[in-house]
Scaffold this motif. Structure first.
Motif, mmCIF file in Angstrom:
data_model
loop_
_atom_site.group_PDB
_atom_site.id
_atom_site.type_symbol
_atom_site.label_atom_id
_atom_site.label_comp_id
_atom_site.label_asym_id
_atom_site.label_seq_id
_atom_site.Cartn_x
_atom_site.Cartn_y
_atom_site.Cartn_z
ATOM 1 N N VAL A 157 0.682 -1.161 0.016
ATOM 2 C CA VAL A 157 0.072 -0.011 -0.082
ATOM 3 C C VAL A 157 0.937 1.199 0.009
ATOM 4 C CG1 VAL A 157 -1.785 1.188 1.293
ATOM 5 C CG2 VAL A 157 -1.716 -1.338 1.311
ATOM 6 N N ASN A 158 0.750 2.239 -0.794
ATOM 7 C CA ASN A 158 1.244 3.451 -0.691
ATOM 8 C C ASN A 158 0.234 4.410 -0.238
ATOM 9 O OD1 ASN A 158 3.388 2.505 -2.089
ATOM 10 N ND2 ASN A 158 2.801 3.301 -4.425
ATOM 11 N N ILE A 159 0.935 5.088 0.876
ATOM 12 C CA ILE A 159 0.048 6.282 1.437
ATOM 13 C C ILE A 159 0.625 7.904 1.308
ATOM 14 C CG2 ILE A 159 -0.505 7.108 3.941
ATOM 15 C CD1 ILE A 159 0.623 4.530 4.866
ATOM 16 N N LEU A 160 -0.534 8.335 0.714
ATOM 17 C CA LEU A 160 -0.105 9.758 0.336
ATOM 18 C C LEU A 160 0.487 10.672 1.436
ATOM 19 C CD1 LEU A 160 -0.762 11.509 -2.319
ATOM 20 C CD2 LEU A 160 -2.542 12.590 -0.855
ATOM 21 N N SER A 161 1.366 11.401 1.242
ATOM 22 C CA SER A 161 2.279 11.956 2.327
ATOM 23 C C SER A 161 1.512 13.136 2.951
ATOM 24 C CB SER A 161 3.651 12.701 1.795
ATOM 25 O OG SER A 161 3.282 13.802 1.070
ATOM 26 N N GLU A 162 1.581 13.355 4.228
ATOM 27 C CA GLU A 162 0.950 14.510 4.844
ATOM 28 C C GLU A 162 1.280 15.774 4.212
ATOM 29 O OE1 GLU A 162 1.269 13.640 9.415
ATOM 30 O OE2 GLU A 162 3.009 12.987 8.337
ATOM 31 N N LEU A 163 2.381 15.909 3.696
ATOM 32 C CA LEU A 163 2.623 17.388 3.131
ATOM 33 C C LEU A 163 2.055 17.466 1.690
ATOM 34 C CD1 LEU A 163 4.894 19.649 3.152
ATOM 35 C CD2 LEU A 163 6.374 18.456 1.689
ATOM 36 N N LYS A 164 1.755 16.409 0.926
ATOM 37 C CA LYS A 164 1.122 16.483 -0.470
ATOM 38 C C LYS A 164 -0.448 16.373 -0.033
ATOM 39 C CE LYS A 164 0.548 16.324 -4.697
ATOM 40 N NZ LYS A 164 0.774 17.249 -5.428
ATOM 41 N N ALA A 165 -0.882 15.989 0.877
ATOM 42 C CA ALA A 165 -2.370 15.882 1.343
ATOM 43 C C ALA A 165 -2.557 17.431 1.716
ATOM 44 C CB ALA A 165 -2.721 15.202 2.589
ATOM 45 N N ARG A 166 -1.735 18.168 2.455
ATOM 46 C CA ARG A 166 -1.854 19.522 3.167
ATOM 47 C C ARG A 166 -1.809 20.632 1.750
ATOM 48 N NH1 ARG A 166 -5.074 19.866 7.238
ATOM 49 N NH2 ARG A 166 -4.290 18.050 8.658
ATOM 50 N N ASP A 167 -0.664 20.260 0.740
ATOM 51 C CA ASP A 167 -0.659 20.961 -0.374
ATOM 52 C C ASP A 167 -1.915 20.972 -1.252
ATOM 53 O OD1 ASP A 167 1.240 22.599 -2.548
ATOM 54 O OD2 ASP A 167 0.639 20.630 -3.482
ATOM 55 N N THR A 168 -2.591 19.764 -1.468
ATOM 56 C CA THR A 168 -3.745 19.598 -2.175
ATOM 57 C C THR A 168 -4.892 20.458 -1.490
ATOM 58 O OG1 THR A 168 -3.171 17.495 -2.739
ATOM 59 C CG2 THR A 168 -5.231 18.134 -3.017
ATOM 60 N N LEU A 169 -4.887 20.599 -0.098
ATOM 61 C CA LEU A 169 -6.024 21.212 0.540
ATOM 62 C C LEU A 169 -5.882 22.573 0.303
ATOM 63 C CD1 LEU A 169 -6.088 19.993 4.121
ATOM 64 C CD2 LEU A 169 -7.842 19.791 2.348
ATOM 65 N N THR A 170 -4.757 23.085 -0.108
ATOM 66 C CA THR A 170 -4.740 24.604 -0.507
ATOM 67 C C THR A 170 -4.825 24.872 -1.726
ATOM 68 O OG1 THR A 170 -2.300 24.579 1.073
ATOM 69 C CG2 THR A 170 -2.737 26.254 -0.676
ATOM 70 N N ARG A 171 -4.513 23.871 -2.811
ATOM 71 C CA ARG A 171 -5.018 24.104 -4.034
ATOM 72 C C ARG A 171 -6.458 23.885 -4.210
ATOM 73 N NH1 ARG A 171 -3.567 20.203 -7.087
ATOM 74 N NH2 ARG A 171 -2.128 18.941 -5.618
ATOM 75 N N MET A 172 -7.230 23.332 -3.342
ATOM 76 C CA MET A 172 -8.858 23.015 -3.266
ATOM 77 C C MET A 172 -9.318 24.455 -2.529
ATOM 78 S SD MET A 172 -8.738 19.001 -2.069
ATOM 79 C CE MET A 172 -10.708 19.149 -1.704
ATOM 80 N N LEU A 173 -8.290 25.390 -2.203
ATOM 81 C CA LEU A 173 -9.008 26.618 -1.708
ATOM 82 C C LEU A 173 -9.404 26.521 -0.353
ATOM 83 C CD1 LEU A 173 -10.108 28.532 -4.803
ATOM 84 C CD2 LEU A 173 -7.831 28.635 -3.972
ATOM 85 N N LEU A 174 -8.966 25.632 0.391
ATOM 86 C CA LEU A 174 -9.594 25.315 1.895
ATOM 87 C C LEU A 174 -8.737 26.021 2.856
ATOM 88 C CD1 LEU A 174 -10.683 21.571 1.700
ATOM 89 C CD2 LEU A 174 -12.218 23.781 1.820
ATOM 90 N N PRO A 175 -9.184 26.438 3.897
ATOM 91 C CA PRO A 175 -8.490 27.116 4.819
ATOM 92 C C PRO A 175 -7.180 26.614 5.454
ATOM 93 C CG PRO A 175 -10.541 27.266 5.361
ATOM 94 C CD PRO A 175 -10.610 26.544 4.292
ATOM 95 N N GLU A 176 -6.072 26.931 5.737
ATOM 96 C CA GLU A 176 -5.049 26.283 6.372
ATOM 97 C C GLU A 176 -5.153 25.626 7.710
ATOM 98 O OE1 GLU A 176 -0.318 26.904 7.876
ATOM 99 O OE2 GLU A 176 -1.376 28.649 6.755
ATOM 100 N N GLY A 177 -5.009 24.393 7.730
ATOM 101 C CA GLY A 177 -5.414 23.609 9.110
ATOM 102 C C GLY A 177 -6.643 22.906 8.949
ATOM 103 N N SER A 178 -7.231 22.854 7.843
ATOM 104 C CA SER A 178 -8.612 22.168 7.690
ATOM 105 C C SER A 178 -8.674 20.864 8.019
ATOM 106 C CB SER A 178 -9.323 22.571 6.219
ATOM 107 O OG SER A 178 -9.643 23.945 6.137
ATOM 108 N N ALA A 179 -9.638 20.199 8.841
ATOM 109 C CA ALA A 179 -9.556 18.872 9.182
ATOM 110 C C ALA A 179 -9.601 17.806 7.821
ATOM 111 C CB ALA A 179 -10.658 18.466 9.803
ATOM 112 N N ILE A 180 -8.909 16.894 7.774
ATOM 113 C CA ILE A 180 -9.027 15.995 6.494
ATOM 114 C C ILE A 180 -10.302 15.075 6.938
ATOM 115 C CG2 ILE A 180 -7.958 14.413 4.963
ATOM 116 C CD1 ILE A 180 -5.559 16.043 5.577
#
Length: 837
Positions: free
Chosen positions: A288-311
């Motif tokens: 299994v490959n797990i998406l890194s936290e850094l990439k997940a947070r970066d994608t949140l930013t590109r989704m225009l969600l506030p920094e620190g939004s719960a996943i």
């Protein structure tokens, strides 16, 4: 290896291959007659040549179709689109159904020129071969009329650069047609189509005896018959069967997005801490490959969600859809019937529905990690991993991490701080974790990494040694990670460091840091093919470090003299840091010949990076501004008065710049620089032992380049013995170069040539060719001297991007690549003994 093979290897280039085929050309000729067909084909040829000039292509061969090469992928696609439009236009004018099929691939090809007799007998002047050619041919043959098919490599390069086609690029549609087997090619090929709706088919190609699509087992003819029989046999009993639980079609190495723990208890320690524990447990799997936290947070930013939004489930599903992940995992912890239950909801990203849930329960918080272990084991099995592999690669979380929830909570906070760029703050949290549980080896490794990030190498080495005492408290993955850092920081051998990172990257392909570090270590050794392999593996959409990966891959391509490919990578929007430009773009532009443009970009970059000063001095030499180069290097050395490795590096680089500029260095100055590098007097950071050995060799070589007859018998044997004892391949290479240069300077030019020629293997030091040119000149072999001068002029990418020993020889490389004799120098034989004493 024969001379012929060497010639072929030296002409390997990365190109965009475009193959076209005019549909039904024989039937067309029969319909309109030979004379009309000949006139039509001449018209098509003229139009094709006009388009080739516009898109800067090269015609290699033609018959019913064309075989074309382009330096830039976007140029190849632009030609293909314009060519299909031209066929439609001419066909409309003549009321003829003119259509073509097109295949586009990007890959390495080999060039060679046929001799005059062969050309006179009918052979083409220029021949092109390589695996890339049949790949493009298979794509072309598979295409429907008016269809442009692309390989996965071509699609990956073209899709981000479609804006280079202007307004037309904005209207292009891209479609994947799945993975195909091509006859004669060993690996599956993913096939893509690009075109404009209404003009392009945008349909699945038809299979043939040379190309067939990979189908799931259940869709193959034999399987379909078996399935039909099975349905008939059990149809009568279907009403008594329980409807099977829906599942996700998960395959090995598919990606998952891990959401935040849904903590339904009042215990705050069961939030981030459990999330970290779940990631540690699942990372033990190589399935299994797990998406890194850094990439997940970066994608949140590109989704225009506030920094620190719960996943949460919805947000994680959005991330998964964007990043191509197969499943979303949402851990949940709740109290139920007096028990503490840990469960994981497996969510289908497209619909957001829970496909199934796995769970385990225990009494009290002391059982929560054991329950987590049980849940992870169930989950890995449900995703398709073999039970034997799960049992073999799983270790209990309390054993390989910590049984203390407070320590786990502090560790999670430390990792979050480090991911946010707060390395100093993360160290404080790591210290809390190890105070609570002194044997928490993962926390010690985390602190070590943060210390390296801050340049505090001595402290990092101490923390690494402390972590090694608790090796049994690490997962297999983390133990290999520790081994790689041990090789990097403790062994003093770049070769050992590369091997350790390569092992981790091969066993755990989702470990992006391992692939990046393996690529960087290979580049540091001058092993460009392996560097490109690992850097390309790290260049995936799911990478949280893609900007750094693109810059590294760009430098590797530049070192391979694939200048256009390097520029394409370094101009990618993801590769550009916050400042908008990168120093690697400067060197790539300079190597391409755009020295003024490189200088303008250089002026836009912040001045604090020592490496940038090195590039600035090299560019100044490239532009003939020797005085500016000396001024830049002298200022860089003066601004670093300490005795750290970086300061010693800048002093040696300054000495090399003086040699490249034909300037003088006094015997006192050379001796002082050599003493500080060899002795490694430091301010708490002794620096990299391997790097210091290479720097010492580079300093001696620079001193040789300033004069003649330099005696190296005193310090060189000590350096050589230390390099051999440490298995330091890089240092041994520069030491051998110094020895050969001494042989040449003693009057044995033929002996120097004989020792240098075997070193030429495609990944040799750039200065091998410079020294060969000098040795040939000393031997009176003007032809040999000219060959080496020509090689250096053609390999300016290598001159700028060679990173062996951290690139202290860059100034000499760039200066020698100009192909003009170097004048100047000041050392005299009478001063040699004091220099190297």
């Amino acid at each position: 290896m024969t001379n012929e093979t060497d010639a072929l290897s030296s002409d390997r280039q990365l190109k965009t291959l475009v193959l076209t085929d005019l549909c039904d050309s024989v039937a067309l000729t029969a319909r309109i007659g030979d004379a009309a067909a000949a006139e039509l084909f001449r018209t098509l040829d003229v139009r094709a040549l006009q388009l080739l000039q516009r898109w800067k292509g090269q015609l290699i061969d033609r018959s019913d179709g064309m075989f074309l090469l382009f330096d830039v992928p976007a140029q190849g696609l632009g030609f293909a689109l314009d060519y299909l439009d031209a066929l439609a236009e001419i066909g409309k004018q003549r009321e003829l159904p003119l259509q073509a099929r097109v295949g586009i691939h990007v890959g390495d090809v080999l060039f060679w020129r046929n001799d005059e007799d062969a050309v006179a007998a009918g052979a083409k002047p220029l021949d092109v071969e390589g695996v890339a050619k049949p790949t493009a041919a298979r794509l072309m043959a598979l295409a429907r009329p008016n269809q442009i098919l692309l390989s996965a490599v071509a699609e990956a390069l073209l899709r981000p650069s479609q804006r280079e086609l202007g307004e037309r690029g904005a209207h292009l549609q891209w479609k994947s047609h799945g993975r195909w087997y091509f006859k004669g090619l060993p690996t599956l090929q993913e096939v893509f189509e690009v075109g404009v709706a209404g003009n392009a088919p945008l349909r699945m190609p038809a299979r043939s005896n040379k190309a067939w699509r990979r189908l799931p087992l259940w869709r193959r003819p034999v399987a379909l018959v078996a399935e039909l029989l099975l349905v008939v046999a059990v149809g009568a009993m279907a009403w008594i069967l329980v409807r099977p639980e829906p599942a996700i079609a998960f395959a090995e190495r598919d990606w998952v997005v891990l959401g935040d723990v849904n903590n339904l208890t009042d215990n705050q320690l069961l939030g981030d801490g459990l999330n970290r524990a779940f990631r540690i447990g699942l990372e033990q799997s190589r399935y299994v490959n797990i998406l890194s936290e850094l990439k997940a947070r970066d994608t949140l930013t590109r989704m225009l969600l506030p920094e620190g939004s719960a996943i949460d489930r919805v947000t994680a599903s959005g991330i998964a859809v964007r990043e191509g992940a197969r499943a979303v995992l949402i851990p949940v912890v709740r109290e139920s019937s007096g028990k503490l239950q840990v469960s994981v909801d497996v969510v289908e990203p497209e619909s957001g529905r829970v496909v199934y849930t796995v769970h385990s329960s225990g009494i009290g918080t002391s059982t929560v990690l054991q329950s987590m272990d049980d849940v992870i084991g169930q989950l890995r099995g449900r995703l398709g991993e073999a039970l034997a592999d799960v049992e073999k690669s799983s270790a209990p979380l309390p054993k390989v991490a910590t049984a203390n929830l407070d320590a786990l909570h502090a560790y999670a906070a430390a990792q979050a701080a480090y991911a946010s760029g707060e390395a100093e703050k993360s160290i404080q949290y790591f210290d809390v974790a190890t105070r609570v549980d002194s044997g928490f080896a993962m926390a010690r490794l985390g602190k070590m990494r943060a210390l390296v990030n801050l340049g505090r190498y001595e402290e990092a080495r101490h923390e690494l040694e402390s972590a090694a005492e608790f090796r049994s408290r690490l997962t297999t993955r983390e133990a290999l990670y520790m081994d790689a850092w041990s090789a990097d920081l403790l062994s003093g051998s770049d070769s050992e460091a590369f091997q350790a990172w390569a092992v981790l990257a091969e066993l755990y392909p989702d470990h992006q840091g391992a692939s990046v570090n393996a690529a960087a270590a290979a580049l540091l050794l001058g092993r460009y093919t392996e560097a490109a392999k690992f850097a390309s593996r790290a260049d995936i959409p799911q990478s949280g470090q893609r900007g750094g990966v693109l810059r590294l891959l760009g430098r590797i391509r530049l070192a391979q003299d694939q200048v256009d490919a390097a520029l394409l990578l370094l101009r990618d929007p993801d590769a550009l840091p916050a400042a908008g430009m990168s120093r690697y773009l400067v060197t790539a532009m300079a190597a391409s010949g755009d020295k003024n443009g490189a200088h303008e970009v250089l002026r836009l970059l912040p001045t604090g990076d020592p490496g940038l000063k090195l590039d600035a001095a090299a560019l100044a030499l490239d532009q003939g501004r020797n005085a500016d180069a000396l001024s830049i290097s002298e200022a860089a050395a003066a601004a670093c008065p300490g005795s750290s490795f970086m300061c010693d590096f800048m002093h040696v680089a300054g000495l090399v710049t003086k040699a490249a500029a034909g300037s003088c260095a006094s015997s006192r100055e050379v001796g002082r620089i050599l003493d500080r590098v060899v002795q490694g007097r430091g301010d708490g950071d002794a620096g990299d032992a391997s790097g210091r050995r290479f720097l010492a060799g580079a300093a001696i070589y620079a001193a040789q380049r300033m004069g003649s007859g330099i005696n190296v018998t005193e310090k060189l044997p000590l350096l050589k013995r230390a390099a051999r004892e440490s298995n330091d391949a890089s240092a041994l290479r520069i030491i051998e170069l110094v020895e050969i240069n001494q042989l040449r300077m003693s009057g044995d030019a033929a002996g120097a040539v004989a020792r240098l020629q075997p070193l030429v293997n495609g990944e040799e030091l750039f200065q091998v060719h410079s020294l060969l040119a000098q040795a040939y000149a000393d031997a009176g072999d003007k032809g040999g001297q000219q060959r080496e001068a020509s090689w250096m002029q053609k390999h300016r990418g290598r001159a700028y991007a060679e990173w062996i020993g951290s690139a202290p020889l860059q100034a000499l490389n760039v200066r020698d690549s100009l192909g003009t004799p170097l004048a100047g120098g000041c050392l005299r034989p009478t001063a040699e003994k004091s220099i190297l004493r």
